[in-house]
Design a protein around this motif. Structure first.
Motif, mmCIF file in Angstrom:
data_model
loop_
_atom_site.group_PDB
_atom_site.id
_atom_site.type_symbol
_atom_site.label_atom_id
_atom_site.label_comp_id
_atom_site.label_asym_id
_atom_site.label_seq_id
_atom_site.Cartn_x
_atom_site.Cartn_y
_atom_site.Cartn_z
ATOM 1 N N GLN A 73 -9.689 7.665 -2.754
ATOM 2 C CA GLN A 73 -9.001 6.686 -3.594
ATOM 3 C C GLN A 73 -9.950 5.521 -3.892
ATOM 4 O O GLN A 73 -10.734 5.127 -3.034
ATOM 5 C CB GLN A 73 -7.758 6.159 -2.880
ATOM 6 N N ARG A 121 -9.615 1.689 -5.186
ATOM 7 C CA ARG A 121 -8.668 0.627 -5.535
ATOM 8 C C ARG A 121 -9.164 -0.699 -5.005
ATOM 9 O O ARG A 121 -9.717 -0.774 -3.917
ATOM 10 C CB ARG A 121 -7.291 0.935 -4.946
ATOM 11 N N GLY A 122 -8.987 -1.729 -5.777
ATOM 12 C CA GLY A 122 -9.378 -3.057 -5.329
ATOM 13 C C GLY A 122 -9.041 -4.093 -6.382
ATOM 14 O O GLY A 122 -8.324 -3.807 -7.340
ATOM 15 N N ASN A 163 -0.095 -4.720 -2.695
ATOM 16 C CA ASN A 163 -0.960 -3.907 -1.845
ATOM 17 C C ASN A 163 -1.979 -4.806 -1.139
ATOM 18 O O ASN A 163 -2.591 -5.665 -1.785
ATOM 19 C CB ASN A 163 -1.673 -2.860 -2.711
ATOM 20 N N PRO A 164 -2.191 -4.608 0.168
ATOM 21 C CA PRO A 164 -3.174 -5.453 0.880
ATOM 22 C C PRO A 164 -4.582 -5.358 0.292
ATOM 23 O O PRO A 164 -5.318 -6.342 0.285
ATOM 24 C CB PRO A 164 -3.149 -4.893 2.310
ATOM 25 N N LYS A 165 -4.962 -4.170 -0.227
ATOM 26 C CA LYS A 165 -6.311 -3.992 -0.777
ATOM 27 C C LYS A 165 -6.559 -4.854 -2.008
ATOM 28 O O LYS A 165 -7.686 -5.230 -2.296
ATOM 29 C CB LYS A 165 -6.552 -2.523 -1.132
ATOM 30 N N SER A 166 -5.502 -5.130 -2.737
ATOM 31 C CA SER A 166 -5.670 -5.960 -3.934
ATOM 32 C C SER A 166 -5.351 -7.425 -3.657
ATOM 33 O O SER A 166 -5.355 -8.253 -4.564
ATOM 34 C CB SER A 166 -4.786 -5.437 -5.070
ATOM 35 N N THR A 202 0.053 -10.812 1.405
ATOM 36 C CA THR A 202 -0.670 -11.842 2.155
ATOM 37 C C THR A 202 0.259 -13.009 2.496
ATOM 38 O O THR A 202 1.229 -13.269 1.771
ATOM 39 C CB THR A 202 -1.860 -12.364 1.325
ATOM 40 N N GLU A 212 -6.716 -6.074 -11.034
ATOM 41 C CA GLU A 212 -6.712 -4.972 -10.082
ATOM 42 C C GLU A 212 -7.231 -3.730 -10.784
ATOM 43 O O GLU A 212 -6.917 -3.489 -11.951
ATOM 44 C CB GLU A 212 -5.297 -4.729 -9.565
ATOM 45 N N ARG A 237 -7.682 0.536 -10.213
ATOM 46 C CA ARG A 237 -7.317 1.676 -9.370
ATOM 47 C C ARG A 237 -7.492 2.958 -10.167
ATOM 48 O O ARG A 237 -7.233 2.990 -11.370
ATOM 49 C CB ARG A 237 -5.890 1.544 -8.844
ATOM 50 N N ALA A 247 -17.061 -0.049 -4.534
ATOM 51 C CA ALA A 247 -15.871 0.559 -3.918
ATOM 52 C C ALA A 247 -15.995 2.077 -3.769
ATOM 53 O O ALA A 247 -15.019 2.744 -3.423
ATOM 54 C CB ALA A 247 -14.631 0.228 -4.761
#
Length: 232
Positions: A57, A59-60, A139-142, A146, A162, A164, A199
């Motif tokens: 995957q 994603r970021g 999503n925590p990755k983006s 938080t 973002e 993905r 990534a």
């Protein structure tokens, strides 16, 4: 699909068999943007990954130096002090369980980005089937799950996007508006490409960046040489 005269005229300016440099592609994307509104310039990157596998995957999120040119409306799921923080930071909508019915039953989607504090993910998870397909699930990755909601909102307002990979292994992300001009679009393009390249999953084998293209909202695509995307 029949294309309009503007599109056909624009397509004649592009050699669809050629791989352009980044600078040439941005100039062509601007040149072939002929709509009467300020078109968005979108980047499409096909990656050498298999999105069916969790370890491939991509994603970021990244803050574009010049933003996207779009004012984003932020919805924050938070309670108590964190809800007050979100409101103070400029979130357009802040709430908790009461937002579930509004989204599920009223089909309300008057927002562009969803942020949630970790303790609210049990609530937000119940919206997975409606937020997920629209790419709106926090999503925590983006950075959208938080406790630092103020920072998350500030970054989104500053131009955080973002990225993905979709089911076809392609990443689609806007890099700005036609009105930005070549210099700002180039800055945004390079910032985004650097993030996508960084990534790269360890499980990805062979050529990672397979193809790269730019296009305005109503214009034809311009292919970029994938091995030279970060060159001037």
């Amino acid at each position: 699909m029949k294309r309009g005269k503007n599109y056909q005229d624009s397509a004649k300016l592009i050699d669809k068999h050629n791989l352009y440099s980044t600078a040439e592609a941005i100039e062509l994307a601007l040149q072939t943007s002929k709509a009467k509104f300020d078109e968005t310039i979108e980047l499409s990157v096909r990656l050498g990954v298999d999105p069916r596998h969790a370890d491939q995957q991509v994603r970021g999120a990244v803050v574009l130096p010049h933003g996207t040119g779009k004012e984003l409306k932020v919805l924050v799921f938070a309670k108590g002090e964190k809800a007050k923080e979100a409101e103070a930071a400029g979130a357009e909508f802040v709430g908790a369980e009461e937002l579930l019915d509004k989204i599920q039953k009223e089909n309300w989607f008057g927002f562009d980005v969803v942020v949630a504090t970790p303790d609210m993910m049990g609530v937000v998870g119940r919206l997975g089937k409606v937020l997920g397909p629209k790419g709106l699930m926090p999503n925590p990755k983006s950075g959208t799950v938080t406790f630092d909601v103020a920072k998350a909102i500030a970054e989104i307002k500053a131009g955080k996007v973002e990225y993905r990979v979709d089911k076809t292994a392609i990443v689609h992300v806007p890099i700005g508006k036609k009105s930005f001009g070549a210099e700002k679009l180039t800055d945004n393009f390079k910032t985004l490409m650097e993030a996508i390249i960084k990534a790269k999953p360890a499980a990805a084998k062979g050529q990672y960046v397979k193809s790269v293209a730019l296009a305005s909202t109503m214009g034809p695509g311009v292919k970029i040489n994938p091995t030279k995307v970060l060159e001037a």
